[in-house]
Design a protein around this motif. Structure first.
Motif, PDB file in Angstrom:
ATOM      1  N   THR A  33      42.400 -29.811  97.976  1.00  0.00           N
ATOM      2  CA  THR A  33      41.363 -28.684  98.127  1.00  0.00           C
ATOM      3  C   THR A  33      40.436 -29.849  97.254  1.00  0.00           C
ATOM      4  N   ILE A  34      39.009 -29.942  98.528  1.00  0.00           N
ATOM      5  CA  ILE A  34      38.208 -31.405  98.832  1.00  0.00           C
ATOM      6  C   ILE A  34      37.088 -30.003  98.100  1.00  0.00           C
ATOM      7  N   LEU A  35      36.403 -30.894  96.621  1.00  0.00           N
ATOM      8  CA  LEU A  35      35.429 -30.261  95.633  1.00  0.00           C
ATOM      9  C   LEU A  35      34.297 -30.568  96.476  1.00  0.00           C
ATOM     10  N   CYS A  36      34.387 -31.692  96.386  1.00  0.00           N
ATOM     11  CA  CYS A  36      32.978 -32.317  96.740  1.00  0.00           C
ATOM     12  C   CYS A  36      33.524 -33.591  97.721  1.00  0.00           C
ATOM     13  N   GLY A  37      32.238 -33.957  98.420  1.00  0.00           N
ATOM     14  CA  GLY A  37      32.709 -35.716  99.201  1.00  0.00           C
ATOM     15  C   GLY A  37      33.267 -34.913 100.296  1.00  0.00           C
ATOM     16  N   GLY A  38      34.041 -35.937 100.141  1.00  0.00           N
ATOM     17  CA  GLY A  38      35.151 -36.194 101.604  1.00  0.00           C
ATOM     18  C   GLY A  38      35.056 -35.967 103.222  1.00  0.00           C
ATOM     19  N   GLU A  39      34.217 -37.259 102.805  1.00  0.00           N
ATOM     20  CA  GLU A  39      33.836 -37.499 104.661  1.00  0.00           C
ATOM     21  C   GLU A  39      32.692 -38.540 104.090  1.00  0.00           C
ATOM     22  N   ARG A  40      33.245 -39.199 105.461  1.00  0.00           N
ATOM     23  CA  ARG A  40      32.536 -39.889 105.509  1.00  0.00           C
ATOM     24  C   ARG A  40      30.827 -40.120 105.841  1.00  0.00           C
ATOM     25  N   LEU A  41      29.333 -40.295 105.250  1.00  0.00           N
ATOM     26  CA  LEU A  41      28.172 -40.068 105.209  1.00  0.00           C
ATOM     27  C   LEU A  41      27.702 -41.324 106.766  1.00  0.00           C
ATOM     28  N   ALA A  42      27.580 -40.109 107.522  1.00  0.00           N
ATOM     29  CA  ALA A  42      26.782 -40.835 108.903  1.00  0.00           C
ATOM     30  C   ALA A  42      25.705 -42.033 108.503  1.00  0.00           C
ATOM     31  N   GLY A  43      26.192 -42.753 109.767  1.00  0.00           N
ATOM     32  CA  GLY A  43      25.152 -43.868 109.135  1.00  0.00           C
ATOM     33  C   GLY A  43      26.172 -45.329 109.770  1.00  0.00           C
ATOM     34  N   ASN A  44      24.595 -46.403 109.192  1.00  0.00           N
ATOM     35  CA  ASN A  44      25.759 -47.919 110.194  1.00  0.00           C
ATOM     36  C   ASN A  44      26.878 -48.402 108.586  1.00  0.00           C
ATOM     37  N   GLY A  45      26.089 -48.390 107.268  1.00  0.00           N
ATOM     38  CA  GLY A  45      26.766 -48.403 105.934  1.00  0.00           C
ATOM     39  C   GLY A  45      28.058 -47.774 105.790  1.00  0.00           C
ATOM     40  N   TYR A  46      28.764 -48.095 104.887  1.00  0.00           N
ATOM     41  CA  TYR A  46      29.914 -47.754 104.037  1.00  0.00           C
ATOM     42  C   TYR A  46      30.093 -47.343 103.512  1.00  0.00           C
ATOM     43  N   PHE A  47      29.251 -45.944 103.356  1.00  0.00           N
ATOM     44  CA  PHE A  47      28.723 -44.479 102.539  1.00  0.00           C
ATOM     45  C   PHE A  47      29.520 -43.401 102.460  1.00  0.00           C
ATOM     46  N   TYR A  48      30.856 -43.539 101.166  1.00  0.00           N
ATOM     47  CA  TYR A  48      31.895 -42.712 100.763  1.00  0.00           C
ATOM     48  C   TYR A  48      31.001 -42.083  99.456  1.00  0.00           C
TER      49      TYR A  48
END
Length: 473
Positions: free
Chosen positions: A340-355
């Motif tokens: 169960t992914i309680l929060c997050g769990g996906e790369r954020l949109a855009g060019n940066g390496y945000f997770y």
């Protein structure tokens, strides 16, 4: 773009192999170019260090102390510029980068003041036996991309204080703040005492087998550490290896969620989870499992994600695309297994390496996210029924860098922490380090220690001085 140079024998040099781009992980774009040194320039740096060692090894403790404290003064004076450079190449928020720089100042000053003791083994009317510590020669420092300035200081400063000369090789992902550090140190040291060669490929392996390097201090992954060790066998180089970690934390039943949730979150997501000794597996008793997972998810939601140079940002990007891909892969593997992914769990949109900070529940040992070191902004939370079973699961890992136990009964927590198979064990905290406390791992997390007198002595060799006193006639 600012121009950067190698430093060999006190002389700034361009890279004979050209240069390469350094990316800002918040944008994915190049913001600077770094010189790429050749293998011939590496040889030049080692020769310069070897030549400088003859005099530097005989310098007084007072001379070394003065040089290092002057360098610390300059680092502190230039801290704001260095911190901004760290943010651009590494991605962490500016406040954390400033803490990294000021921590480096504190580590430099502490090591500068350390005294290397002479141990008296025996004193009799007939003889005196002393154990002396002597510098090793040329020390090579190979540093990673997660704390590029701080870890370089951890390697270089005690090596210099002990009387060695140094060749630095930083990660090609974050070389610029280390170039700045070496530039500062060189202002106060004789030519050749400190040198730096940067590059993308080939230099690390050449260092491990180089016949004129006497010691390597390496911080990085376990597989790369094994490669360093194999190469170092060529001339029996001394080694200090601080390798990967999959640190477990055990929360004892009855622990106050409110009292510890912030500390646990910060220990797990320090530097976006990109810290060797970060908390990476959290074992919580089944009676409090839901309360803890919900509290951690709520805490994660308070982070402000973005470019670390923005004042409101508290959570930066993953440093590089390869690490981001690994983090994503591990979370997806857990999701497919029913987590169960309680929060997050996906790369954020855009060019940066945000997770985003990600809390994963309903996972257990045997799944990749628990068994492997994720080295990123993800925390798996594992339920347990019996404390003894939780300890066995925590110790089952092949790694043994750090571990912690959390609970209101400190005596019980301390007794359990002492049974963790880790180089460092914490009680009601995690990833706490100090200049005066030895730090190092066991099992596949490496060997040797850093920090404190024990860490300084890693840069020395022993010489027993056995004196038979003149006999009276």
């Amino acid at each position: 773009m600012e121009t950067f140079h190698l430093l060999i024998d006190g002389v700034a040099q361009a890279g004979e192999a050209g240069d390469f781009a350094v990316l800002n992980p918040a944008t994915g774009d190049a913001f600077a170019r770094c010189p790429a040194g050749s293998l011939e320039q590496l040889d030049d740096a080692v020769r310069a260090a070897r030549a400088a060692f003859a005099a530097w090894s005989l310098s007084s403790a007072s001379t070394r102390r003065t040089c290092l404290n002057l360098a610390a003064d300059d680092i502190e004076r230039e801290a704001a510029d260095i911190a901004r450079l760290i943010v651009q190449e590494q991605g962490k928020p500016l406040a954390l980068a400033m803490s990294e720089v000021m921590g480096a100042v504190a580590w430099t000053r502490y090591n500068a003041e350390l005294k290397i003791p002479v141990e008296l083994i025996e004193e009799t009317p007939q003889q005196r036996v002393e154990l002396h510590r002597k510098p090793l020669g040329v020390v090579a420092s190979i540093t990673p991309w997660n704390w590029p300035f701080m870890i370089a200081v951890w390697h270089i400063i005690p090596a210099l204080r002990a009387g060695n000369c140094v060749v630095s090789k930083p990660s090609s992902l974050t070389p610029l703040s280390t170039l700045r550090l070496v530039q500062i140190l060189d202002r106060h040291l004789p030519p050749g005492v400190i040198n730096i060669v940067t590059g993308e490929k080939g230099l690390g392996s050449a260092i491990t087998t180089h016949p004129d390097i006497d010691k390597i201090v390496f911080t990085g992954s376990t597989p790369t550490g094994q490669s360093v060790m194999r190469g170092a066998a060529s001339n029996l180089k001394r080694l200090t290896l601080e390798l990967g970690g999959n640190d477990a934390a055990i929360v004892l039943p009855g622990t106050s969620v409110e009292a510890v949730v912030d500390d646990i979150f910060n220990a797990a997501f320090l530097n976006m989870g990109q810290t060797c000794a970060a908390l990476k597996r959290l074992y919580v008793h089944e009676s409090q499992y839901q309360a803890f997972t919900q509290a951690l998810a709520e805490r994660a939601g308070r982070e402000v994600i973005g470019d670390g140079l923005q004042p409101e940002v508290s959570f930066g990007p993953v440093q590089n695309a390869e690490q981001l891909a690994l983090v994503s892969e591990l979370v997806e593997d857990a999701r497919r297994a029913g987590a169960t992914i309680l929060c997050g769990g996906e790369r954020l949109a855009g060019n940066g390496y945000f997770y985003p900070p990600t809390i994963v529940a309903d996972v257990s040992d045997g799944q990749r996210l628990v068994d492997e070191e994720q080295f990123g902004p993800v925390l798996p939370v594992i339920a347990y029924h019996d404390v003894e079973d939780a300890l066995k699961r925590a110790n089952r890992s092949s790694m043994g860098l750090g571990g912690s136990v959390w609970g209101t009964d400190v005596v019980k927590a301390q007794a359990l922490a002492a049974r963790l198979q880790s180089g460092v064990a914490w009680v009601n905290c995690h990833a706490q380090i100090q200049p005066n406390t030895p730090f190092g791992g066991c099992k596949m997390s490496g060997f040797g220690v850093e920090f404190g007198l024990d860490g300084l002595l890693e840069y020395t060799g022993q010489q027993l001085l056995f004196v038979r006193k003149a006999q009276s006639t």
